[in-house]
Design a protein around this motif. Sequence first.
Motif, PDB file in Angstrom:
ATOM      1  N   ARG A 129       0.822  -1.206   0.000  1.00  0.00           N
ATOM      2  CA  ARG A 129       0.000   0.000   0.000  1.00  0.00           C
ATOM      3  C   ARG A 129       0.858   1.258   0.000  1.00  0.00           C
ATOM      4  O   ARG A 129       0.521   2.244  -0.668  1.00  0.00           O
ATOM      5  CB  ARG A 129      -0.934  -0.001   1.212  1.00  0.00           C
ATOM      6  N   TYR A 130       1.970   1.238   0.753  1.00  0.00           N
ATOM      7  CA  TYR A 130       2.819   2.420   0.762  1.00  0.00           C
ATOM      8  C   TYR A 130       3.251   2.771  -0.658  1.00  0.00           C
ATOM      9  O   TYR A 130       3.101   3.917  -1.114  1.00  0.00           O
ATOM     10  CB  TYR A 130       4.074   2.254   1.635  1.00  0.00           C
ATOM     11  N   TRP A 131       3.810   1.792  -1.352  1.00  0.00           N
ATOM     12  CA  TRP A 131       4.349   2.068  -2.682  1.00  0.00           C
ATOM     13  C   TRP A 131       3.249   2.429  -3.670  1.00  0.00           C
ATOM     14  O   TRP A 131       3.424   3.316  -4.511  1.00  0.00           O
ATOM     15  CB  TRP A 131       5.164   0.874  -3.170  1.00  0.00           C
ATOM     16  N   SER A 132       2.128   1.743  -3.572  1.00  0.00           N
ATOM     17  CA  SER A 132       1.018   2.044  -4.474  1.00  0.00           C
ATOM     18  C   SER A 132       0.561   3.489  -4.311  1.00  0.00           C
ATOM     19  O   SER A 132       0.407   4.224  -5.302  1.00  0.00           O
ATOM     20  CB  SER A 132      -0.141   1.073  -4.192  1.00  0.00           C
ATOM     21  N   ARG A 133       0.360   3.919  -3.077  1.00  0.00           N
ATOM     22  CA  ARG A 133      -0.109   5.284  -2.847  1.00  0.00           C
ATOM     23  C   ARG A 133       0.937   6.318  -3.235  1.00  0.00           C
ATOM     24  O   ARG A 133       0.608   7.368  -3.806  1.00  0.00           O
ATOM     25  CB  ARG A 133      -0.506   5.451  -1.379  1.00  0.00           C
ATOM     26  N   ALA A 134       2.208   6.031  -2.910  1.00  0.00           N
ATOM     27  CA  ALA A 134       3.268   6.990  -3.224  1.00  0.00           C
ATOM     28  C   ALA A 134       3.427   7.161  -4.730  1.00  0.00           C
ATOM     29  O   ALA A 134       3.623   8.279  -5.224  1.00  0.00           O
ATOM     30  CB  ALA A 134       4.586   6.532  -2.594  1.00  0.00           C
ATOM     31  N   ILE A 135       3.331   6.062  -5.462  1.00  0.00           N
ATOM     32  CA  ILE A 135       3.446   6.133  -6.921  1.00  0.00           C
ATOM     33  C   ILE A 135       2.253   6.876  -7.518  1.00  0.00           C
ATOM     34  O   ILE A 135       2.406   7.743  -8.388  1.00  0.00           O
ATOM     35  CB  ILE A 135       3.563   4.722  -7.513  1.00  0.00           C
ATOM     36  N   ARG A 136       1.039   6.547  -7.049  1.00  0.00           N
ATOM     37  CA  ARG A 136      -0.142   7.233  -7.571  1.00  0.00           C
ATOM     38  C   ARG A 136      -0.083   8.735  -7.282  1.00  0.00           C
ATOM     39  O   ARG A 136      -0.458   9.552  -8.130  1.00  0.00           O
ATOM     40  CB  ARG A 136      -1.425   6.646  -6.945  1.00  0.00           C
ATOM     41  N   HIS A 137       0.395   9.095  -6.100  1.00  0.00           N
ATOM     42  CA  HIS A 137       0.516  10.517  -5.759  1.00  0.00           C
ATOM     43  C   HIS A 137       1.480  11.213  -6.713  1.00  0.00           C
ATOM     44  O   HIS A 137       1.222  12.335  -7.178  1.00  0.00           O
ATOM     45  CB  HIS A 137       0.985  10.659  -4.321  1.00  0.00           C
ATOM     46  N   ASP A 138       2.597  10.557  -7.016  1.00  0.00           N
ATOM     47  CA  ASP A 138       3.572  11.133  -7.939  1.00  0.00           C
ATOM     48  C   ASP A 138       2.954  11.317  -9.326  1.00  0.00           C
ATOM     49  O   ASP A 138       3.127  12.365  -9.958  1.00  0.00           O
ATOM     50  CB  ASP A 138       4.801  10.230  -8.027  1.00  0.00           C
ATOM     51  N   LEU A 139       2.227  10.311  -9.786  1.00  0.00           N
ATOM     52  CA  LEU A 139       1.629  10.386 -11.117  1.00  0.00           C
ATOM     53  C   LEU A 139       0.523  11.432 -11.184  1.00  0.00           C
ATOM     54  O   LEU A 139       0.333  12.075 -12.231  1.00  0.00           O
ATOM     55  CB  LEU A 139       1.083   9.014 -11.516  1.00  0.00           C
ATOM     56  N   GLU A 140      -0.198  11.619 -10.103  1.00  0.00           N
ATOM     57  CA  GLU A 140      -1.248  12.641 -10.085  1.00  0.00           C
ATOM     58  C   GLU A 140      -0.649  14.051 -10.096  1.00  0.00           C
ATOM     59  O   GLU A 140      -1.222  14.976 -10.678  1.00  0.00           O
ATOM     60  CB  GLU A 140      -2.137  12.441  -8.856  1.00  0.00           C
ATOM     61  N   LYS A 141       0.523  14.202  -9.458  1.00  0.00           N
ATOM     62  CA  LYS A 141       1.191  15.501  -9.452  1.00  0.00           C
ATOM     63  C   LYS A 141       1.836  15.811 -10.801  1.00  0.00           C
ATOM     64  O   LYS A 141       1.964  16.980 -11.185  1.00  0.00           O
ATOM     65  CB  LYS A 141       2.269  15.544  -8.360  1.00  0.00           C
ATOM     66  N   HIS A 142       2.253  14.760 -11.513  1.00  0.00           N
ATOM     67  CA  HIS A 142       2.957  14.930 -12.781  1.00  0.00           C
ATOM     68  C   HIS A 142       2.298  14.057 -13.848  1.00  0.00           C
ATOM     69  O   HIS A 142       2.903  13.093 -14.331  1.00  0.00           O
ATOM     70  CB  HIS A 142       4.432  14.550 -12.625  1.00  0.00           C
TER      71      HIS A 142
ATOM     72  N   SER B  64       6.933  -6.456  -7.163  1.00  0.00           N
ATOM     73  CA  SER B  64       6.697  -5.413  -8.173  1.00  0.00           C
ATOM     74  C   SER B  64       5.366  -5.640  -8.883  1.00  0.00           C
ATOM     75  O   SER B  64       4.641  -4.679  -9.167  1.00  0.00           O
ATOM     76  CB  SER B  64       7.853  -5.367  -9.179  1.00  0.00           C
ATOM     77  N   ASP B  65       5.019  -6.896  -9.146  1.00  0.00           N
ATOM     78  CA  ASP B  65       3.724  -7.183  -9.769  1.00  0.00           C
ATOM     79  C   ASP B  65       2.572  -6.740  -8.854  1.00  0.00           C
ATOM     80  O   ASP B  65       1.571  -6.185  -9.325  1.00  0.00           O
ATOM     81  CB  ASP B  65       3.590  -8.674 -10.071  1.00  0.00           C
ATOM     82  N   ALA B  66       2.722  -7.008  -7.540  1.00  0.00           N
ATOM     83  CA  ALA B  66       1.673  -6.633  -6.591  1.00  0.00           C
ATOM     84  C   ALA B  66       1.536  -5.113  -6.503  1.00  0.00           C
ATOM     85  O   ALA B  66       0.421  -4.578  -6.427  1.00  0.00           O
ATOM     86  CB  ALA B  66       1.980  -7.223  -5.214  1.00  0.00           C
ATOM     87  N   ILE B  67       2.668  -4.403  -6.513  1.00  0.00           N
ATOM     88  CA  ILE B  67       2.627  -2.932  -6.462  1.00  0.00           C
ATOM     89  C   ILE B  67       1.972  -2.378  -7.723  1.00  0.00           C
ATOM     90  O   ILE B  67       1.097  -1.507  -7.654  1.00  0.00           O
ATOM     91  CB  ILE B  67       4.051  -2.366  -6.293  1.00  0.00           C
ATOM     92  N   ALA B  68       2.388  -2.875  -8.873  1.00  0.00           N
ATOM     93  CA  ALA B  68       1.841  -2.375 -10.133  1.00  0.00           C
ATOM     94  C   ALA B  68       0.344  -2.639 -10.234  1.00  0.00           C
ATOM     95  O   ALA B  68      -0.416  -1.790 -10.716  1.00  0.00           O
ATOM     96  CB  ALA B  68       2.575  -3.029 -11.304  1.00  0.00           C
ATOM     97  N   LYS B  69      -0.081  -3.803  -9.752  1.00  0.00           N
ATOM     98  CA  LYS B  69      -1.512  -4.127  -9.795  1.00  0.00           C
ATOM     99  C   LYS B  69      -2.301  -3.206  -8.869  1.00  0.00           C
ATOM    100  O   LYS B  69      -3.348  -2.671  -9.254  1.00  0.00           O
ATOM    101  CB  LYS B  69      -1.724  -5.584  -9.397  1.00  0.00           C
ATOM    102  N   ASP B  70      -1.792  -3.007  -7.653  1.00  0.00           N
ATOM    103  CA  ASP B  70      -2.505  -2.169  -6.696  1.00  0.00           C
ATOM    104  C   ASP B  70      -2.543  -0.712  -7.155  1.00  0.00           C
ATOM    105  O   ASP B  70      -3.531  -0.007  -6.925  1.00  0.00           O
ATOM    106  CB  ASP B  70      -1.839  -2.278  -5.324  1.00  0.00           C
ATOM    107  N   ALA B  71      -1.460  -0.261  -7.801  1.00  0.00           N
ATOM    108  CA  ALA B  71      -1.392   1.125  -8.267  1.00  0.00           C
ATOM    109  C   ALA B  71      -2.040   1.308  -9.638  1.00  0.00           C
ATOM    110  O   ALA B  71      -2.100   2.431 -10.144  1.00  0.00           O
ATOM    111  CB  ALA B  71       0.059   1.585  -8.325  1.00  0.00           C
ATOM    112  N   LYS B  72      -2.493   0.200 -10.223  1.00  0.00           N
ATOM    113  CA  LYS B  72      -3.142   0.233 -11.547  1.00  0.00           C
ATOM    114  C   LYS B  72      -2.222   0.867 -12.597  1.00  0.00           C
ATOM    115  O   LYS B  72      -2.623   1.755 -13.365  1.00  0.00           O
ATOM    116  CB  LYS B  72      -4.476   0.961 -11.481  1.00  0.00           C
TER     117      LYS B  72
END
Length: 307
Positions: A157-170, A203-211
Amino acid sequence: MTDAPSRENTAVLLMGYGSPNGADDLPDYLTEVLHGQIPSSEMVDEYVRRYNKIGGSPQNRILGSLRGKLEKRLANDWPGAKVYLGVKHGRPALRDVIPDASRAGFRRLVAVPLSPYASTWISEPYQQGVAEGVRVSPHSMDVDVRLDWHLDPHWIRYWSRAIRHDLEKHPDPQGAVLLSAHSLPQRMRDRGDPYPEILHETSDAIAKDAKLDRWSFTFQSAGNTTEAWLGPDITEVMLEWKSRGAERQSVASFGFVFEHLEVLYDLDVVIREFAEEHGIEYRRVPMPNDSDDVVEALASRILRPPR
């Protein structure tokens, strides 16, 4: 509430890699990392340069903060829980901390490494440090080493949320996310180390959770040796994505828990310079460090009954 381990005479041992506290510590620190081999003056000078470039490593400060937060969190389920911190290289050393716990009256330690990945490459040095500490303890010590928290939901969840936040900002539909972990010599894989498979699961689990749609798994920080190291290397993957139109690329270094040399220098200096040379906009997703998600992941592993 999760059942805690038997609390009588039991403490927790948080195990980290360790870091020098300054340039003066580097010769002794590198000697430990090199298993007793004295580093050349050129090697020491190079690492002094790297640490000076990043303003020193925050690793020991982060570990201290994480220890305190974990102890406070465990108190909810385990009143009076004591958390020790020991590192493989540097201070406080595992070989010293375990005897300290023994002298304090503890006879059992629940030990968790600050790496989620149950790789031989990662876990064996911890096991060796634990064995050395137990051997020199004044009393008999039972150490329950708990590996393998790479699929803990808090970690993902940490990585999924952090990645999504980055993508939403950029936002950039042509951009790419690179999920990065430290490489290791190919010979370790040849000996059956499950490290690559564990990393791909995560990495597969992070990518799936972060869509994530546009992403790749990469290795970083391969050693400067003549032997083969696991790939694909992050530079190769960056160029591949650039050829596919991804001029903006975010790196999530999920192979580590907190900031240290391999993140602040290998990525933020070396890889950033590589990206700039090739017309790629480089960003790095923030590391978990001592975040609540890491604390919860560790607490879950500690409080889970033994198998």
